[in-house]
Scaffold this motif. Sequence first.
Motif, PDB file in Angstrom:
ATOM      1  N   ASP A   1      44.687  -3.834  20.907  1.00 41.11           N
ATOM      2  CA  ASP A   1      44.455  -3.882  22.358  1.00 41.11           C
ATOM      3  C   ASP A   1      43.964  -5.234  22.853  1.00 41.11           C
ATOM      4  OD1 ASP A   1      45.038  -1.150  22.335  1.00 41.11           O
ATOM      5  OD2 ASP A   1      42.929  -0.624  21.992  1.00 41.11           O
ATOM      6  N   ILE A   2      43.741  -6.183  21.968  1.00 40.47           N
ATOM      7  CA  ILE A   2      43.132  -7.456  22.375  1.00 40.47           C
ATOM      8  C   ILE A   2      43.896  -8.617  21.769  1.00 40.47           C
ATOM      9  CG2 ILE A   2      40.839  -6.415  22.563  1.00 40.47           C
ATOM     10  CD1 ILE A   2      40.161  -7.730  19.875  1.00 40.47           C
ATOM     11  N   PRO A   3      43.708  -9.822  22.313  1.00 34.57           N
ATOM     12  CA  PRO A   3      44.321 -10.998  21.688  1.00 34.57           C
ATOM     13  C   PRO A   3      43.795 -11.179  20.265  1.00 34.57           C
ATOM     14  CG  PRO A   3      43.480 -11.507  23.871  1.00 34.57           C
ATOM     15  CD  PRO A   3      42.959 -10.154  23.522  1.00 34.57           C
ATOM     16  N   PRO A   4      44.555 -11.848  19.407  1.00 37.68           N
ATOM     17  CA  PRO A   4      44.119 -12.048  18.016  1.00 37.68           C
ATOM     18  C   PRO A   4      42.795 -12.812  17.951  1.00 37.68           C
ATOM     19  CG  PRO A   4      46.427 -12.661  18.317  1.00 37.68           C
ATOM     20  CD  PRO A   4      45.868 -12.447  19.680  1.00 37.68           C
ATOM     21  N   LEU A   5      41.987 -12.448  16.987  1.00 40.41           N
ATOM     22  CA  LEU A   5      40.760 -13.218  16.741  1.00 40.41           C
ATOM     23  C   LEU A   5      41.114 -14.532  16.073  1.00 40.41           C
ATOM     24  CD1 LEU A   5      38.459 -10.388  15.345  1.00 40.41           C
ATOM     25  CD2 LEU A   5      38.132 -11.602  17.485  1.00 40.41           C
ATOM     26  N   PRO A   6      40.369 -15.600  16.359  1.00 42.18           N
ATOM     27  CA  PRO A   6      40.621 -16.870  15.664  1.00 42.18           C
ATOM     28  C   PRO A   6      40.490 -16.687  14.151  1.00 42.18           C
ATOM     29  CG  PRO A   6      39.114 -17.175  17.507  1.00 42.18           C
ATOM     30  CD  PRO A   6      39.282 -15.696  17.324  1.00 42.18           C
ATOM     31  N   LEU A   7      41.320 -17.410  13.417  1.00 44.83           N
ATOM     32  CA  LEU A   7      41.239 -17.319  11.962  1.00 44.83           C
ATOM     33  C   LEU A   7      39.872 -17.778  11.486  1.00 44.83           C
ATOM     34  CD1 LEU A   7      44.742 -18.714  10.939  1.00 44.83           C
ATOM     35  CD2 LEU A   7      43.994 -16.337  10.939  1.00 44.83           C
ATOM     36  N   LEU A   8      39.358 -17.105  10.470  1.00 43.81           N
ATOM     37  CA  LEU A   8      38.079 -17.525   9.897  1.00 43.81           C
ATOM     38  C   LEU A   8      38.250 -18.876   9.241  1.00 43.81           C
ATOM     39  CD1 LEU A   8      36.797 -14.230   8.278  1.00 43.81           C
ATOM     40  CD2 LEU A   8      36.553 -15.032  10.601  1.00 43.81           C
ATOM     41  N   GLU A   9      37.190 -19.667   9.296  1.00 46.64           N
ATOM     42  CA  GLU A   9      37.245 -21.032   8.767  1.00 46.64           C
ATOM     43  C   GLU A   9      36.996 -21.017   7.267  1.00 46.64           C
ATOM     44  OE1 GLU A   9      34.392 -23.112  10.999  1.00 46.64           O
ATOM     45  OE2 GLU A   9      35.359 -22.763  12.924  1.00 46.64           O
ATOM     46  N   ILE A  10      38.003 -20.545   6.517  1.00 46.90           N
ATOM     47  CA  ILE A  10      37.816 -20.438   5.065  1.00 46.90           C
ATOM     48  C   ILE A  10      38.854 -21.251   4.296  1.00 46.90           C
ATOM     49  CG2 ILE A  10      36.810 -18.141   5.188  1.00 46.90           C
ATOM     50  CD1 ILE A  10      39.517 -16.994   4.474  1.00 46.90           C
ATOM     51  N   GLU A  11      39.837 -21.859   5.034  1.00 48.48           N
ATOM     52  CA  GLU A  11      40.891 -22.576   4.319  1.00 48.48           C
ATOM     53  C   GLU A  11      40.327 -23.708   3.473  1.00 48.48           C
ATOM     54  OE1 GLU A  11      40.842 -21.871   7.446  1.00 48.48           O
ATOM     55  OE2 GLU A  11      42.591 -20.663   7.940  1.00 48.48           O
TER      56      GLU A  11
ATOM     57  N   GLY B   1      26.830 -15.395  10.815  1.00 44.74           N
ATOM     58  CA  GLY B   1      26.341 -16.771  10.838  1.00 44.74           C
ATOM     59  C   GLY B   1      25.838 -17.246   9.495  1.00 44.74           C
ATOM     60  N   HIS B   2      26.232 -16.561   8.400  1.00 44.05           N
ATOM     61  CA  HIS B   2      25.778 -16.959   7.070  1.00 44.05           C
ATOM     62  C   HIS B   2      26.721 -18.005   6.479  1.00 44.05           C
ATOM     63  CE1 HIS B   2      23.773 -12.739   6.611  1.00 44.05           C
ATOM     64  NE2 HIS B   2      23.110 -13.547   7.438  1.00 44.05           N
ATOM     65  N   ILE B   3      26.158 -18.944   5.727  1.00 45.65           N
ATOM     66  CA  ILE B   3      26.976 -19.925   5.021  1.00 45.65           C
ATOM     67  C   ILE B   3      27.594 -19.268   3.790  1.00 45.65           C
ATOM     68  CG2 ILE B   3      25.670 -21.915   5.847  1.00 45.65           C
ATOM     69  CD1 ILE B   3      24.171 -21.903   3.197  1.00 45.65           C
ATOM     70  N   LEU B   4      28.603 -19.907   3.206  1.00 43.40           N
ATOM     71  CA  LEU B   4      29.313 -19.309   2.073  1.00 43.40           C
ATOM     72  C   LEU B   4      28.396 -19.061   0.878  1.00 43.40           C
ATOM     73  CD1 LEU B   4      32.682 -21.297   2.132  1.00 43.40           C
ATOM     74  CD2 LEU B   4      32.301 -18.931   2.810  1.00 43.40           C
ATOM     75  N   GLU B   5      27.390 -19.951   0.681  1.00 50.11           N
ATOM     76  CA  GLU B   5      26.513 -19.810  -0.477  1.00 50.11           C
ATOM     77  C   GLU B   5      25.437 -18.739  -0.280  1.00 50.11           C
ATOM     78  OE1 GLU B   5      27.072 -22.583   1.116  1.00 50.11           O
ATOM     79  OE2 GLU B   5      28.201 -23.882  -0.239  1.00 50.11           O
ATOM     80  N   SER B   6      25.316 -18.223   0.935  1.00 49.74           N
ATOM     81  CA  SER B   6      24.239 -17.293   1.240  1.00 49.74           C
ATOM     82  C   SER B   6      24.475 -15.941   0.572  1.00 49.74           C
ATOM     83  CB  SER B   6      24.106 -17.104   2.751  1.00 49.74           C
ATOM     84  OG  SER B   6      23.145 -16.118   3.040  1.00 49.74           O
ATOM     85  N   SER B   7      23.387 -15.374   0.052  1.00 51.69           N
ATOM     86  CA  SER B   7      23.443 -14.025  -0.535  1.00 51.69           C
ATOM     87  C   SER B   7      22.922 -12.976   0.432  1.00 51.69           C
ATOM     88  CB  SER B   7      22.617 -13.990  -1.831  1.00 51.69           C
ATOM     89  OG  SER B   7      21.263 -14.306  -1.552  1.00 51.69           O
TER      90      SER B   7
ATOM     91  N   HIS C   1      38.634  -8.706   3.833  1.00 51.29           N
ATOM     92  CA  HIS C   1      37.535  -7.897   3.316  1.00 51.29           C
ATOM     93  C   HIS C   1      36.337  -7.988   4.264  1.00 51.29           C
ATOM     94  CE1 HIS C   1      34.491  -6.224   0.658  1.00 51.29           C
ATOM     95  NE2 HIS C   1      35.483  -5.768  -0.088  1.00 51.29           N
ATOM     96  N   GLU C   2      35.649  -6.858   4.444  1.00 46.70           N
ATOM     97  CA  GLU C   2      34.555  -6.831   5.416  1.00 46.70           C
ATOM     98  C   GLU C   2      33.406  -7.765   5.041  1.00 46.70           C
ATOM     99  OE1 GLU C   2      34.149  -2.950   2.970  1.00 46.70           O
ATOM    100  OE2 GLU C   2      35.741  -4.211   3.790  1.00 46.70           O
ATOM    101  N   TYR C   3      33.222  -8.079   3.752  1.00 47.39           N
ATOM    102  CA  TYR C   3      32.126  -8.958   3.352  1.00 47.39           C
ATOM    103  C   TYR C   3      32.329 -10.353   3.945  1.00 47.39           C
ATOM    104  CZ  TYR C   3      28.449 -11.021   0.475  1.00 47.39           C
ATOM    105  OH  TYR C   3      27.294 -11.644   0.059  1.00 47.39           O
ATOM    106  N   ALA C   4      33.545 -10.904   3.747  1.00 43.40           N
ATOM    107  CA  ALA C   4      33.831 -12.241   4.286  1.00 43.40           C
ATOM    108  C   ALA C   4      33.826 -12.219   5.808  1.00 43.40           C
ATOM    109  CB  ALA C   4      35.180 -12.727   3.772  1.00 43.40           C
TER     110      ALA C   4
ATOM    111  N   HIS D   1      30.941 -14.377   8.070  1.00 43.21           N
ATOM    112  CA  HIS D   1      31.287 -15.382   9.084  1.00 43.21           C
ATOM    113  C   HIS D   1      30.598 -15.079  10.406  1.00 43.21           C
ATOM    114  CE1 HIS D   1      33.737 -18.283  11.286  1.00 43.21           C
ATOM    115  NE2 HIS D   1      33.921 -17.347  12.204  1.00 43.21           N
ATOM    116  N   TYR D   2      30.699 -13.837  10.899  1.00 48.44           N
ATOM    117  CA  TYR D   2      30.203 -13.522  12.238  1.00 48.44           C
ATOM    118  C   TYR D   2      28.705 -13.241  12.269  1.00 48.44           C
ATOM    119  CZ  TYR D   2      34.938 -13.567  14.017  1.00 48.44           C
ATOM    120  OH  TYR D   2      36.188 -13.972  14.394  1.00 48.44           O
TER     121      TYR D   2
END
Length: 623
Positions: free
Chosen positions: A351-361, A318-324, A308-311, A315-316
């Motif tokens: 066309d590009i290498p995969p982006l690193p997985l988001l740090e959400i695990e 630079g907002h923390i998970l709790e940020s509104s 989802h574009e929100y998550a 991430h990119y």
Amino acid sequence: MDAIAARETIIERYRQRISLGKHVRLYKRELEELIHGFINTLETIHEPERIQAACQNEIELLEEGYPRPTLASSYIPRYRKAIAEAIATQKLPSSKHRYLHHQRLTGLPQERDEHWALTFFKYSQEQYEHLDHRQAKTNRKRLLNLQKVNPWQYLDTLNELLLATGKFAARHRTIAIVGFTGRRFGEVVARGSFSLTSHPYLLRFEGQQKSERDGYDIITLIPAEIILMHLERLREMPELKPLAAMQGQELKKAINKFDVQVNRECDKLLMKPGVMPPLDGKEHVTIHNLRSLWGAIATFLFCPPEQHEYAFLQHYLGHILESSATGHYFRYILVDRQGQLLQQKGVKLQDIPPLPLLEIENASEEVDEAGFDTVDPSLDLSPEQQPQDREVTLTAPRQRNNEEMNTEELQATLRQDWLQEIEQVKQELRSDWSEQLTTFKQQIEQQMTTLRRQLQPEAVQELTQEIDTLKTELDQAQQEKQEIAAQLADAQAKLNSFRQLLLGNEEVKKEVEEQPTERKTKESPTTTTQRRRRAPGKAAQRAQIIFDAIRAWNDQHPDDTLAFSPGLLETIFKVHRKAAKEFCQEFQNEIEDHHAEIGVERLLTHNKGKDIDGFKLFAEAFQ
């Protein structure tokens, strides 16, 4: 005038401007004086009830002229900062208490030790929640009125600005880099640190202005290597290079000055038909708006369809998970050249290498999965529905089937493409520099030819003759002036002798004594000196009024600002030259601060072509 009287004068002017509907209620120096006086008041009181009353009265005074959202976001924090500084320097007496504080986001209780003035000089939690609700309504309205942008036309504009030359090149390149990276203005020009990563479209970023997170990777809309090259060159330009040696308030002031200049260029260059419209309810495009548009384009190019574009943006950005705060960056929607919506995501991922997985695990248990279901997920389009205008000239990698190559071959091929693109950009830059150098050499040669012609013996002799003629004419004029003065003095003496014969000495003496005051004053050195001492005072008062008027004018006319100078006071408003210079010297710091705020670069030429007559009419209301 003592501090109490000065404060009362400021409050009287403040309320007078409110009654007249003035746009500016308090000037910067007046607000500083009010805060200083308030701190002095707090020094004399210790009881919580009296401190609470003083804080409430001061807030109510501010509410007479400003809405609560403005006070909550700007004015109350300034007062609280001044209170904290006074406590730190022990200017305020110890008047602390312990209390239980509940965090607004988590609701968790926390014990705090706080001065009573900080406890009372703020709105209640319910009032802040009400203000948050109003802000949320404004945000919701903008979410329901997304502005349409064609990404290709916008990116083409940024690409042109990235290679800009000329007088405003630093401003234009700054706009481009902010647009390509989505970083804040201050982070790009000075505060941020950027470095390459192993991914072609990611930069490692540190130095976030609103420090929610430490270093992290950010997406760039063109290859990161190109961005870093241009960023390094930008910071070496004369307008920005001094920022590297600045800190604290000096750096903040310099960044704010450049920010005003860049925002002016944003309006001129981006508010063109089809490039970038202003947000709903706004009249101008600002450099900060580019961060929201970066989010929309980054989602379109790089967001995996299964995310989802929100998550993704949280991430990119630079907002923390709790940020509104992330919800405030959905301001634009992308369309093709025919105005049809571009609803797909991640169109460049093939066309590009995969982006690193988001740090959400690790945070999966803390995230409310239902929280994102309030927004419909973006639709994936079939190949027939894919847009036909994906000719991004900014991204050189050629179309390839990733399955035909292994990862190492793909990265090597892509790197070669990026190096070719960088070399192409370098060639374009060299070409631009070569053209500029040729033009510069031609201008120098023309100037040298002119100088040689002027320095020829015939030209020097002709110029000398003209100077001698002017000197002769000046001497003749001076001699004629002296002769006329002598003739007048002789005529006056003859007239006095003739009157003495007719009236007698006593009558002449009496008549001289009864002459108008102006003539007596002219003959009295003492009176003349006194008048000269009084005049600058009145002139200084008038200069102050004109200075107040020009600041109000600039507030209301950001695109037609006027600089304040002795020349303006003397030539436009007929203020005595000496008084004008003395006033500008006395208030030099305030004048320079105001000029920095409105982006004055050259004082002598800033007012050229401006609406001086309109300002004169405007200033009459201040008289």
